[in-house]
Write an enzyme that holds these catalytic residues in place. Sequence first.
Site, PDB file in Angstrom:
ATOM      1  CG  HIS A  99      -2.064   0.937   1.175  1.00 45.48           C
ATOM      2  ND1 HIS A  99      -2.677   1.192   2.515  1.00 45.48           N
ATOM      3  CD2 HIS A  99      -2.277   1.881   0.460  1.00 45.48           C
ATOM      4  CE1 HIS A  99      -3.355   2.405   2.212  1.00 45.48           C
ATOM      5  NE2 HIS A  99      -3.308   2.792   0.924  1.00 45.48           N
ATOM      6  CD  GLU A 102      -2.399   2.469  -4.184  1.00 52.72           C
ATOM      7  OE1 GLU A 102      -2.562   3.742  -4.342  1.00 52.72           O
ATOM      8  OE2 GLU A 102      -2.653   1.750  -3.251  1.00 52.72           O
ATOM      9  CG  HIS A 103      -0.020   6.161  -0.848  1.00 54.73           C
ATOM     10  ND1 HIS A 103      -0.607   7.369  -0.427  1.00 54.73           N
ATOM     11  CD2 HIS A 103      -0.780   4.971  -0.891  1.00 54.73           C
ATOM     12  CE1 HIS A 103      -1.964   6.774  -0.167  1.00 54.73           C
ATOM     13  NE2 HIS A 103      -2.187   5.452  -0.160  1.00 54.73           N
ATOM     14  CD  GLU A 200      -5.739   5.024   2.525  1.00 58.93           C
ATOM     15  OE1 GLU A 200      -6.249   4.162   1.926  1.00 58.93           O
ATOM     16  OE2 GLU A 200      -4.529   5.526   1.997  1.00 58.93           O
TER      17      GLU A 200
END
Length: 984
Positions: A99, A102-103, A200
């Site tokens: 994750h 991905e950012h 998040e």
Amino acid sequence: MFRHSKVFITKLKNLSLQGSWRSRGSSAVERALQYTAGQKLHGFTVKEVTAVPDLFLTAVKLSHDATGAQYLHAARDDSNNLFSVQFRTTPMDSTGVPHILEHTVLCGSQRFPCRDPFFKMLNRSLSTFMNAFTASDYTMYPFSTQNAKDFQNLLSVYLDAVFFPCLRELDFWQEGWRLEHETPTDPSSRLVFKGVVFNEMKGVFSDNERLYAQHLQNKLLPDHTYSVVSGGEPLAIPDLTWEQLKHFHATHYHPSNARFFTYGDLPLEQHLQQIEEEALSKFERTDPNTAVPPQTHWDKPRVDHVTCRPDALAPDPIKQNTLCMSYLLGDITDTFEAFILSLLSSLMISGPNSPFYKALIEPEIGSDFSSSVGFDGSTRQASFTIGLQGMAEDDTETVKHIIAQTIDDIIATGFEEEQIEALLHKIEIQMKHQSTSFGLALASYIASCWNHDGDPVQLLKISENVSRFRQCLKENPRYLQDKIQHYFKDNAHRLTLTMSPDERFLEKQAEAEEQKLQQKIQNLSDADHKDIYEKGGVPVQYCEQPTNGMVYFRAMCNLNSLPEDLKIYVPLFCSVITKLGCGELDYRQQAQRIELKTGGMSVSPQIIPDTADLDLYEQGIILSSSCLERNLPDMFQLWSDIFNSPRFDDEQRLRVLVMMSAQELSNGISYSGHMYAMTRAARTLTPTADLQEAFSGMDQVKFMKRIAEMTDLTSVLRKLPRIKRHLLNPENMRCAVNATPQKMSEAAGEVERFIGNIAANRKERKPVRPTVVERALDPQAGSSASRKLISEPHFKPCQMKTYFQLPFNVNFVSECVRAVPFTHTDYASLCILARMMTAKFLHGEIREKGGAYGGGARMGGGGLFSFYSYRDPNSTQTLSAFRGGVEWARAGKFTQQDIDEAKLSVFSAVDAPVAPSDKGLGRFLNGITDEMKQRYRERLFAVTDKNLIDVAGRYLGVGQQTCGVAILGPENESIRKDPSWVVK
């Protein structure tokens, strides 16, 4: 974006046909049918070509010869073309590495090293979709667009991002996690965890439904990657290091572990060529070793329990429990079996006629099915979950009993034929209904099966599956009941998971986070502590005012360190900096956000003459905005984004803004010609006036015209980030806030946070001009706030007469004289003289006799006495009228009443009411204190006729002081022939 692994039969719902068809001689579908298995194309080999009439497309499967990358092209007569690349990402811990990666890959790459190329493309692309997703076992990067050139541009950005990202350490800290002072400007404030993904996932884990779904997957599939949180578990995220992130990229983001998918009516070969040339040709085959092994089957069912936060808004506080039974089913790569199981799932739970709806929902035991209910085909082995949320703990056994009983009932009686037909009819409608994002739905629909090496083309043959199902049912009427017996009744791999609220849940979470934090802090060295703290210290003036619930913010940033060659660009920079987009917002979204959250945001050049020395001035820009009290955090977030990540990449947008700006300037001359004439006439008299001409005079008009005529603005675009580094630098900044007393402390907190957020831009830079004079803003207040003024002791004022020939039929005439600064004893007399001369002499001469629209004289804060005329039929004759005004004053041809009227007029301006929004601004900008203002009042009051005759002779008499002249007007023969004029 973290996507939890829930996949419903509703995926079919999105697979509905697209409306933008193009009629062609030869359609994309037909063209694709001409490929043959074994054919070589740009480093790829065609494996199979299949017509899929159900979905009006042709599927072409290929593999890349050198790396083994898999490729699927769905050719279809749809102009909304889509590209997607997905990698099998199978983490073995909950640090959220896929994750965070991905950012981070979207934060800049080798060919596009700027911060956030991904977000920058949002506002310079025609894309209909752009995003990235992290699922439990794959990460996907899709985009779609209807424009072929845009497709190529986006493809370049996406390929470079995923295969050649910068993965800078700073981006890892920003996107993943970091330790930071709660108040970044205060090293004594406590350290806390920060980071985009960290926050998040804290959000995800505070949502009870997401929390339950995550636990359910982790506990049903405990053997391998599904036992961890791919998005990142907040307390595990701080265990991830930058090195681990880079290693995960190197092993997982490789063509040998990639699946490419393209869709639409653009030619396949162009895509293949670009992907080969820009990415795949630079790699060799590896063995990624990312496959997920099948989960070992349990020999007996398991029971587990988790807790969550209480829901203060629950309709019935007693009913806050969730209970589900989850069954592990078959492998999703068996596409027909997966189709049957998703069908079964719908028959069991969808709609008021389904058995579980009747058995669980109608008795009102719980508030609804749990959000995890249904068929989930997102993991290597599918699962089916049934259960309730919003139920009482006492009903646990009842619900378990009802689930078991309902399964027995279905095995005994099966489903009504009409129910089955209704579902098949629904599937047919979903296939035929037209939606605009068909390509995206297709990419999502095949992602999981293909990720585990299932055949994606098989998945698309929906009618084939329906026919085969009908055949099975015909041969064995108990076909579905047998499946229920096998997968539900006789299946030992069943998890019963209950969830109940715990009053201390949030408290325990906070304690655990604090413990983790302390553990991290104990391992820090002094050098680490120093790294974390970046010095703050921006002076802020707070002014409590009755602002009716508004907050007004200003910041003055000096431009002393800006290289001389960039100065002329400052007005352009100011006019575009709030209009190009910032952070994650493109310019349209930014404009909307500014409208929605503020009363406007502006940046403008500011040249402030010193009050006591004509050769001393402050140069900078002023940031200005206002908002309702409730929108304070949003307003400062917008400013933070403008400081930290303004967008300087959209040449098209810049061109539009330049054109508008140049047009506005050019239109402005006919309205404000007298201002341009005064600015130009003053230019050679003081350093302040010289800079004023560059920023807002004819020089700037000419400069903007030149920029507007450039065919390529890339060179201008490149200058903007350079200017930004010098201007938006907290080192050279002071702020002012006007708000109500009740809101002032909140406003102060937001300003502190803003200053902390922009601390990374802080840098001590050497001033370009050698002589800098530091002046306290308010010497009496004893505050540290000061202004850094530029001194030009060697400035030599000189006479100059300039004529601008313009396509007007009237003139704008001005003469300026270098006089005295604001605190000089003669300043007040010159102010009264200007007002009196205007009313009693110049008005009559220039307007009534000369026929001009207007004219007069004024004394300016920059120490210049200026004459002007406005829309004047005369040119040099008006200069004679100015001389006449001086002679009239020197001869004392005025009365005491004339003086008194002039004083009244000047006083009405000096003591004009100041709006609450502007209180304190004089001091903040010019350093004019109340005492200085009072002395000026007293001097105005004391002006006599002798003073006026005296200053008229001493400053305005011929040859007394240096003066400059400028005229803007039509062609003028006599001036052109006069060598004392410079004609432009």
